[in-house]
Scaffold this active site. Structure first.
Site, PDB file in Angstrom:
ATOM      1  N   HIS A 155       0.687  -1.171  -0.316  1.00 37.49           N
ATOM      2  CA  HIS A 155      -0.257   0.496   0.206  1.00 37.49           C
ATOM      3  C   HIS A 155       0.870   1.194  -0.344  1.00 37.49           C
ATOM      4  O   HIS A 155       0.369   2.278  -0.385  1.00 37.49           O
ATOM      5  CB  HIS A 155      -0.725   0.388   1.395  1.00 37.49           C
ATOM      6  CG  HIS A 155      -2.242  -0.095   0.687  1.00 37.49           C
ATOM      7  ND1 HIS A 155      -3.123  -0.821  -0.088  1.00 37.49           N
ATOM      8  CD2 HIS A 155      -3.513   0.856   1.411  1.00 37.49           C
ATOM      9  CE1 HIS A 155      -4.754  -0.699  -0.267  1.00 37.49           C
ATOM     10  NE2 HIS A 155      -4.746   0.578   0.223  1.00 37.49           N
ATOM     11  N   ARG A 191       1.200   2.420  -3.759  1.00 34.88           N
ATOM     12  CA  ARG A 191       0.036   3.138  -4.062  1.00 34.88           C
ATOM     13  C   ARG A 191       0.024   3.883  -3.472  1.00 34.88           C
ATOM     14  O   ARG A 191      -0.756   5.614  -3.624  1.00 34.88           O
ATOM     15  CB  ARG A 191      -1.427   2.616  -3.007  1.00 34.88           C
ATOM     16  CG  ARG A 191      -2.813   2.168  -3.855  1.00 34.88           C
ATOM     17  CD  ARG A 191      -3.692   1.716  -3.203  1.00 34.88           C
ATOM     18  NE  ARG A 191      -4.997   2.132  -2.992  1.00 34.88           N
ATOM     19  CZ  ARG A 191      -6.106   2.434  -4.418  1.00 34.88           C
ATOM     20  NH1 ARG A 191      -5.655   1.748  -5.637  1.00 34.88           N
ATOM     21  NH2 ARG A 191      -7.023   2.552  -3.822  1.00 34.88           N
ATOM     22  N   TYR A 241      -4.676  12.446   0.880  1.00 27.03           N
ATOM     23  CA  TYR A 241      -3.735  12.804  -0.028  1.00 27.03           C
ATOM     24  C   TYR A 241      -3.220  14.073  -0.354  1.00 27.03           C
ATOM     25  O   TYR A 241      -1.999  14.734   0.132  1.00 27.03           O
ATOM     26  CB  TYR A 241      -3.084  12.307  -1.550  1.00 27.03           C
ATOM     27  CG  TYR A 241      -3.188  10.932  -1.689  1.00 27.03           C
ATOM     28  CD1 TYR A 241      -2.314   9.649  -0.881  1.00 27.03           C
ATOM     29  CD2 TYR A 241      -4.213   9.884  -1.494  1.00 27.03           C
ATOM     30  CE1 TYR A 241      -2.398   9.028  -0.659  1.00 27.03           C
ATOM     31  CE2 TYR A 241      -4.669   8.453  -1.618  1.00 27.03           C
ATOM     32  CZ  TYR A 241      -3.696   7.791  -1.134  1.00 27.03           C
ATOM     33  OH  TYR A 241      -3.736   6.499  -0.877  1.00 27.03           O
TER      34      TYR A 241
END
Length: 301
Positions: free
Chosen positions: A247, A250, A282
């Site tokens: 992850h 990602r 993000y």
């Protein structure tokens, strides 16, 4: 108390929830998690002579408080409460109750933890560490180049079939959560690594029951997510980047796109997030980076 020792009322309620989840085609792991969480509450309630129709909001609050007192993490308590909301929501739909006692119980606040993000140079170091000599090296290079290039989850990587990559259009067809299919761009480095793996790596792995799988184990079967985590841990250790998990690649994919000026909606689509709020984490990563840079560089920070 075992689940088999529960009253007929609790067994019927739990079975009805499982049947409803099957009807809605929820994943087996999701159904099992719900079964465990609701089963634990059923045992707790039974020890207090509470049946599904007699559980109150106060009872659910007491249960949540007991979980916290016994050291359950806020995220675990929140998950268990979500399972109870689903259980009692179905009871209302079936006419067994007129209200949902878990609906008014607030989930504990979770700690705001930002995802681990690698710098572009760290990603390059990690990927370049993977050789191109053996079949497994060729596979791993293609696997992790694609994970970073397209932001795929470990589950999505291992479920890819040979037909998923369109080299002409430079797109990967991904089967994401909830059965949603999306097309994600693949970069030049990932496509070249895939071509090398398909030409020299995959043919060296004997195929056993995974004929259409893109990524095969050394025994010729479709890779598992635990295989992906284990192999990434191996290469991350060699690149002195301990603690890197699939992850993290990602997260790095999304953060680097945002830093490069990509639109948040486009990132949401590529990640396969159902809600933009999930993608907005993000922007917090980017904000944290900018604040850190400001604190280091500004004379009056």
């Amino acid at each position: 108390m075992e689940l088999s020792e529960l009253s007929p009322g609790w067994r019927e309620a739990l079975d009805a929830l499982d049947a409803d989840m099957r009807r809605r085609a929820l994943a087996a792991k999701t159904r099992l998690a719900y079964r465990i969480d609701t089963g634990q509450f059923a045992q707790w309630a039974s020890a207090r002579s509470l049946e599904p129709e007699s559980v109150s909001t106060r009872d659910v609050r007491r249960y949540a408080a007991a979980l916290s007192e016994h050291g359950q993490a806020p995220s675990s308590v929140a998950r268990k409460l979500a399972a109870l909301r689903g259980l009692f929501r179905l009871q209302v739909e079936l006419g067994a109750r007129s209200d949902n006692p878990a609906e008014l119980v607030s989930s504990p606040k979770r700690a705001q933890t930002l995802p681990r993000v690698l710098k572009p140079a760290e990603v390059a170091t990690l990927l370049d560490r993977i050789g191109a000599t053996t079949a497994l090296e060729l596979r791993d290079r293609a696997l992790f180049e694609l994970a970073y290039s397209s932001g795929l989850r470990a589950e999505e990587l291992v479920s890819l079939d040979l037909s998923a990559v369109d080299f002409d259009s430079e797109l990967v067809r991904v089967e994401g959560k909830g059965g949603r299919t999306r097309l994600v761009p693949a970069g030049e480095h990932a496509l070249r690594a895939l071509e090398r793996y398909l030409a020299r790596g995959r043919p060296a792995l004997k195929v056993v029951g995974g004929e259409g799988a893109m990524f095969l184990s050394k025994s010729g079967r479709r890779l598992s997510t635990s295989d992906v985590r284990r192999r990434l841990r191996l290469w991350a250790g060699q690149a002195h980047a301990a603690g890197v998990h699939p992850h993290a690649l990602r997260h790095s994919f999304a953060t680097h796109l945002l830093e490069g000026g990509a639109d948040l909606r486009a990132i949401q689509e590529m990640l396969g997030h159902a809600n933009i709020s999930t993608t907005q984490v993000y922007t917090r990563v980017e904000s944290a980076r900018l604040r850190s840079a400001y604190a280091r560089a500004h004379p009056r920070a």
